[in-house]
Design an enzyme around this catalytic site. Structure first.
Site, PDB file in Angstrom:
ATOM      1  NE  ARG A   1      37.435  47.136  37.762  1.00 30.74           N
ATOM      2  CZ  ARG A   1      38.715  47.427  37.682  1.00 30.74           C
ATOM      3  NH1 ARG A   1      39.612  46.464  37.787  1.00 30.74           N
ATOM      4  NH2 ARG A   1      39.107  48.656  37.474  1.00 30.74           N
ATOM      5  NE  ARG A  11      38.976  49.873  41.336  1.00 27.11           N
ATOM      6  CZ  ARG A  11      40.126  49.396  40.884  1.00 27.11           C
ATOM      7  NH1 ARG A  11      40.382  48.098  40.953  1.00 27.11           N
ATOM      8  NH2 ARG A  11      41.024  50.189  40.353  1.00 27.11           N
ATOM      9  NE  ARG A  40      42.212  53.382  37.243  1.00 22.82           N
ATOM     10  CZ  ARG A  40      41.303  52.413  37.287  1.00 22.82           C
ATOM     11  NH1 ARG A  40      40.009  52.694  37.201  1.00 22.82           N
ATOM     12  NH2 ARG A  40      41.677  51.162  37.401  1.00 22.82           N
TER      13      ARG A  40
HETATM   14  P1  AP5 Z   1      40.808  43.196  36.557  1.00 22.28           P
HETATM   15  O1  AP5 Z   1      41.361  41.841  36.808  1.00 22.28           O
HETATM   16  O2  AP5 Z   1      40.012  43.865  37.646  1.00 22.28           O
HETATM   17  O3  AP5 Z   1      41.950  44.173  36.001  1.00 22.28           O
HETATM   18  P2  AP5 Z   1      43.212  44.826  36.710  1.00 22.28           P
HETATM   19  O4  AP5 Z   1      44.342  44.736  35.750  1.00 22.28           O
HETATM   20  O5  AP5 Z   1      43.400  44.243  38.083  1.00 22.28           O
HETATM   21  O6  AP5 Z   1      42.707  46.330  36.769  1.00 22.28           O
HETATM   22  P3  AP5 Z   1      42.711  47.444  37.880  1.00 22.28           P
HETATM   23  O7  AP5 Z   1      41.813  48.537  37.358  1.00 22.28           O
HETATM   24  O8  AP5 Z   1      42.381  46.903  39.245  1.00 22.28           O
HETATM   25  O9  AP5 Z   1      44.181  47.894  37.852  1.00 22.28           O
HETATM   26  P4  AP5 Z   1      44.752  49.207  38.322  1.00 22.28           P
HETATM   27  O10 AP5 Z   1      46.186  48.900  38.172  1.00 22.28           O
HETATM   28  O11 AP5 Z   1      44.277  50.440  37.666  1.00 22.28           O
HETATM   29  O12 AP5 Z   1      44.151  49.379  39.811  1.00 22.28           O
HETATM   30  P5  AP5 Z   1      44.769  49.322  41.262  1.00 22.28           P
HETATM   31  O13 AP5 Z   1      43.729  48.849  42.172  1.00 22.28           O
HETATM   32  O14 AP5 Z   1      46.103  48.661  41.264  1.00 22.28           O
HETATM   33  O15 AP5 Z   1      39.894  43.087  35.226  1.00 22.28           O
HETATM   34  C1  AP5 Z   1      39.151  44.205  34.731  1.00 22.28           C
HETATM   35  C2  AP5 Z   1      37.783  43.714  34.201  1.00 22.28           C
HETATM   36  O16 AP5 Z   1      37.977  42.905  33.036  1.00 22.28           O
HETATM   37  C3  AP5 Z   1      37.003  42.819  35.189  1.00 22.28           C
HETATM   38  O17 AP5 Z   1      35.642  43.112  35.068  1.00 22.28           O
HETATM   39  C4  AP5 Z   1      37.306  41.384  34.733  1.00 22.28           C
HETATM   40  O18 AP5 Z   1      36.246  40.478  35.035  1.00 22.28           O
HETATM   41  C5  AP5 Z   1      37.495  41.560  33.224  1.00 22.28           C
HETATM   42  N1  AP5 Z   1      38.551  40.676  32.668  1.00 22.28           N
HETATM   43  C6  AP5 Z   1      39.768  40.396  33.234  1.00 22.28           C
HETATM   44  N2  AP5 Z   1      40.486  39.597  32.416  1.00 22.28           N
HETATM   45  C7  AP5 Z   1      39.722  39.389  31.314  1.00 22.28           C
HETATM   46  C8  AP5 Z   1      39.938  38.664  30.103  1.00 22.28           C
HETATM   47  N3  AP5 Z   1      41.096  37.991  29.882  1.00 22.28           N
HETATM   48  N4  AP5 Z   1      38.937  38.666  29.153  1.00 22.28           N
HETATM   49  C9  AP5 Z   1      37.775  39.356  29.394  1.00 22.28           C
HETATM   50  N5  AP5 Z   1      37.516  40.051  30.532  1.00 22.28           N
HETATM   51  C10 AP5 Z   1      38.481  40.081  31.472  1.00 22.28           C
HETATM   52  O19 AP5 Z   1      45.080  50.879  41.537  1.00 22.28           O
HETATM   53  C11 AP5 Z   1      44.050  51.824  41.789  1.00 22.28           C
HETATM   54  C12 AP5 Z   1      44.648  53.181  42.149  1.00 22.28           C
HETATM   55  O20 AP5 Z   1      45.426  53.080  43.358  1.00 22.28           O
HETATM   56  C13 AP5 Z   1      45.659  53.771  41.123  1.00 22.28           C
HETATM   57  O21 AP5 Z   1      44.998  54.467  40.091  1.00 22.28           O
HETATM   58  C14 AP5 Z   1      46.505  54.693  42.028  1.00 22.28           C
HETATM   59  O22 AP5 Z   1      45.836  55.902  42.311  1.00 22.28           O
HETATM   60  C15 AP5 Z   1      46.600  53.897  43.316  1.00 22.28           C
HETATM   61  N6  AP5 Z   1      47.797  53.036  43.349  1.00 22.28           N
HETATM   62  C16 AP5 Z   1      47.813  51.656  43.410  1.00 22.28           C
HETATM   63  N7  AP5 Z   1      49.072  51.196  43.430  1.00 22.28           N
HETATM   64  C17 AP5 Z   1      49.891  52.294  43.370  1.00 22.28           C
HETATM   65  C18 AP5 Z   1      51.296  52.474  43.319  1.00 22.28           C
HETATM   66  N8  AP5 Z   1      52.127  51.423  43.333  1.00 22.28           N
HETATM   67  N9  AP5 Z   1      51.779  53.734  43.251  1.00 22.28           N
HETATM   68  C19 AP5 Z   1      50.969  54.798  43.250  1.00 22.28           C
HETATM   69  N10 AP5 Z   1      49.606  54.696  43.276  1.00 22.28           N
HETATM   70  C20 AP5 Z   1      49.067  53.467  43.329  1.00 22.28           C
END
Ligand code: AP5
Length: 222
Positions: A129, A161, A172
């Site tokens: 990513r 990231r 994670r």
């Molecule tokens: P992408 O679309 O970026 O995936 P994503 O599901 O959005 O993944 P994230 O890593 O952003 O999710 P996350 O839930 O861990 O992170 P968040 O920012 O919420 O796709 C991934 C890759 O695959 C990309 O390169 C894309 O191009 C590719 N791709 C996508 N779809 C594809 C497909 N169909 N086929 C092929 N390739 C594909 O959270 C980060 C941190 O914040 C957490 O760890 C935590 O510490 C904190 N946090 C956030 N929300 C909370 C909460 N509610 N409570 C507590 N802590 C929180």
């Protein structure tokens, strides 16, 4: 037309952000992503950002009491006519808080959209990513930018990231299985869970989600 109050649920790297980018355009919904909000707080060095950073860098969840207030304020400020939540709720206490807040406002959740994929696919996705300053997401193999390393839109450099390092990704994924997977049953038992195969290409996943939401809206009008 009735409002859409949507949750995107799924493991890290399943494609929630990728689908959100498309769905926001389709349905003109405010997009409320707790990960993006937290990264903005970390960047500006706010008190919340300073507290959140150590949890995020370790691949742990930020404590519920910090997240819930931040998210509910955003819904009140921007989500009057519907919303698309990404990354919230992630724990049962967060889901309960959202339920209460929504009911207090005489609203209801339309659907929890679960985009799922096996861990080995997620690890490959996350390791490739690259993210633009605008939040646009690329992948070095499956969705590369036109010019290597820079955003198609404004030419700014793409970054990896902080929490996409292999050792953090492992935690994670474990955190997701331990703390967030129970929400699948939580929303299934409420009859609003919709499942999508996140291993399919992005356009296919998007078509499936759009068709499901169109059907839900039709059913609501019957
Ligand atoms: P992408 O679309 O970026 O995936 P994503 O599901 O959005 O993944 P994230 O890593 O952003 O999710 P996350 O839930 O861990 O992170 P968040 O920012 O919420 O796709 C991934 C890759 O695959 C990309 O390169 C894309 O191009 C590719 N791709 C996508 N779809 C594809 C497909 N169909 N086929 C092929 N390739 C594909 O959270 C980060 C941190 O914040 C957490 O760890 C935590 O510490 C904190 N946090 C956030 N929300 C909370 C909460 N509610 N409570 C507590 N802590 C929180």
């Amino acid at each position: 037309m009735s409002e859409l109050n949507l949750i995107l649920l799924g493991p890290p790297g399943a494609g929630k952000g990728t689908q959100a980018e498309r769905l926001r355009g389709d349905f003109n919904l405010p997009y409320l992503a707790t990960g993006d909000m937290l990264r903005a707080h970390v960047k500006e060095g706010s008190e919340l950002g300073q507290k959140a950073k150590e949890f995020m860098d370790a691949g742990d969840l930020v404590p519920d009491e910090l997240i819930i207030a931040m998210l509910l304020e955003k819904i009140d400020a921007e989500g009057d006519d519907g919303f698309l939540l990404d990354g919230f709720p992630r724990t049962v206490p967060q889901a309960d808080a959202l339920d209460r807040a929504i009911a207090d406002r005489s609203r209801r959740l339309t659907a929890a959209l679960l985009i799922d994929a096996p861990d080995e696919v997620l690890v490959r996705r996350i390791s490739g990513r690259r993210v633009a300053q605008s939040g646009r997401v690329y992948h070095v193999d499956s969705n590369p930018p036109e010019v290597d390393g820079v955003d198609d839109e404004d030419g700014s450099p793409l970054i990896i990231r902080d929490d996409d390092k292999p050792e953090t990704v492992k935690n994670r994924l474990e955190t997701y299985h331990r703390q967030t997977v129970p929400l699948i049953e939580y929303y299934e038992s409420r009859g609003i869970l919709q499942r999508f195969d996140g291993t399919r290409p992005p356009t296919e996943v998007h078509d499936h989600v759009r068709a499901t939401l169109a059907t839900l809206r039709l059913e609501e009008r019957l």
